[in-house]
Design a protein around this motif. Structure first.
Motif: not given
Length: 415
Positions: A277-286, A259-266
């Motif tokens: 989720v933890r670790p949290p969804l990060r930024s688009d740049k991440d 999911h980190q390859l698809h979803l962001t903190d938006r």
């Protein structure tokens, strides 16, 4: 013995490194060319479908023992298997903690096979009861079948405890798995430090909480020579740290949750607790840097980070809800999306979820012996609903969304 014939299917074989259209025969879940004396019991039209080996998941919580309100070995084993995942690694943080006892771990592995039909690989506890005070009995854990230890998300009392456990693990040739987060920086945070979290007034977990922990642990790995795996990377800067460590020749590997390859903190906008989720969804740049890390091979493998939860676990105010996504059912659709978006060829994606994680776990020979085959329809469009999710947990931000790609059959080798 009966034979299943699959006609005109695209066979994606990461061991042979082949991607070809074939008519293939399976006998008791294994590919065969000589089946004299056996009858073809079923013929499947495999046109426009993919056939790949069963997958290896480096991080999934199945919730048993102790949290059966969220999931059981039976329910989550069924969900894993029907989504093409046969080997599942689980962190040592069940409630109560049983993963610091080698004898209990053996029973858990047997139950996972009997109830759910999967090969469960239990990561042992790095410290007694995950209390972070004293090393666990790692020799006993190894006798119980553990090949790796971890303190999961629990903090250590101090860095001296970490060093002692790394030295102990190195002496036993065990891998240490880190889910890196510096507790003094993360504190009571629950989401990525960014604009959306600030606007909503949610407590934040800066990327620095992960990178500081990784940098510290890498120095300890270099000093102790222990084999280390960094699970669930979420920050682009973490990829750079691992790249440097690999270039130095340190014995390290890492993975990222799909999911980190698809979803962001938006997705947390509007206090959407399904995005907690933890670790949290990060930024688009991440997200983009993590994708580049997987593509380049710095990130070795992709895992599900499956964490089924009951409906009530997501019904409190955002910061008080339990973090986690149910992820088995969306694993293949997300993988197909990576292929459709041009990040991977189908064979490259298959390798990241099969052979690559098996190599990380140093079980490629065992995986090759035990793996079956998975028939995937990459063009099947379906809606993610509570009814279509096989897992007992229905906690995904993709709920009621439309995805493409689905496992339509898993062929398990006879045991």
């Amino acid at each position: 013995m009966s034979i299943v014939k699959i006609e005109n299917v695209r066979v994606l074989d990461p061991i042979a490194q082949t991607d070809s259209i074939e008519t293939l025969y399976l006998k008791d879940g294994k590919r065969v060319t000589d089946f004299s004396g056996s009858e073809i019991s079923e013929t499947i039209n495999g046109e426009a479908k993919w056939l790949m080996p069963t997958m290896v998941d480096l991080c999934a919580r199945l919730r048993e023992p102790g949290q059966q309100q969220h999931g059981t070995l039976k329910s989550e084993g069924k969900a894993a298997l029907e989504n093409g995942i046969l080997h599942v690694f689980t962190p040592p943080d069940s409630k109560p903690i049983v993963q610091d006892n080698g004898a209990l771990i053996h029973g858990l592995v047997e139950k996972a096979m009997l109830d759910g039909g999967i090969y469960l690989q239990v990561i042992g506890a790095q410290t007694q009861g995950l209390q972070g005070q004293q090393p666990a009995n790692m020799a006993g854990l190894k006798k119980g079948g553990c090949t790796a230890v971890s303190n999961a998300n629990a903090p250590f009392a101090n860095d001296d405890v970490v060093l002692r456990t790394l030295e102990y693990a190195a002496g036993l040739d065990l891998t240490v798995v880190f889910y890196a987060e510096e507790p003094q920086i993360a504190k009571d945070g629950c989401v990525h430090e960014g604009f959306i979290a600030s606007r909503q007034g949610l407590p934040m977990i800066p990327a620095l909480a992960e990178t500081v922990a990784i940098a510290k642990y890498l120095l300890m790995v270099e000093a102790t020579k222990v084999r280390a795996h960094f699970g669930l990377l979420s920050c682009g800067s973490s990829v750079e740290l691992i790249r440097i460590a690999k270039e130095k020749g340190l014995p390290v590997t890492c993975d990222v949750a799909m999911h980190q390859l698809h979803l962001t903190d938006r997705l947390i906008d509007g206090f959407n607790s399904l995005a907690h989720v933890r670790p949290p969804l990060r930024s688009d740049k991440d997200k983009e840097l993590l994708r580049q890390g997987v593509k380049s091979g710095v990130i070795d493998a992709i895992c599900t980070h499956h964490e089924p939860l009951s409906t009530s676990a997501k019904m409190a105010p955002f910061a008080e809800t339990q973090p986690g996504f149910t992820a088995f059912d969306t694993y293949v659709p997300f993988g197909v999306q990576l292929v459709d978006e041009g990040l991977f060829s189908p064979l490259e994606w298959v390798e990241k979820v099969t052979l690559a994680p098996a190599k990380v776990a140093q079980m490629q020979t065992r995986w090759a012996d035990e793996s079956g085959w998975v028939l995937v329809d990459p063009d099947l469009v379906w809606t993610v609903t509570k009814d279509s999710i096989i897992s007992q947990g229905k906690n995904t931000p993709l709920i009621n969304g439309t995805v493409k790609g689905k496992v339509i059959r898993t062929f398990v080798a006879t045991r």
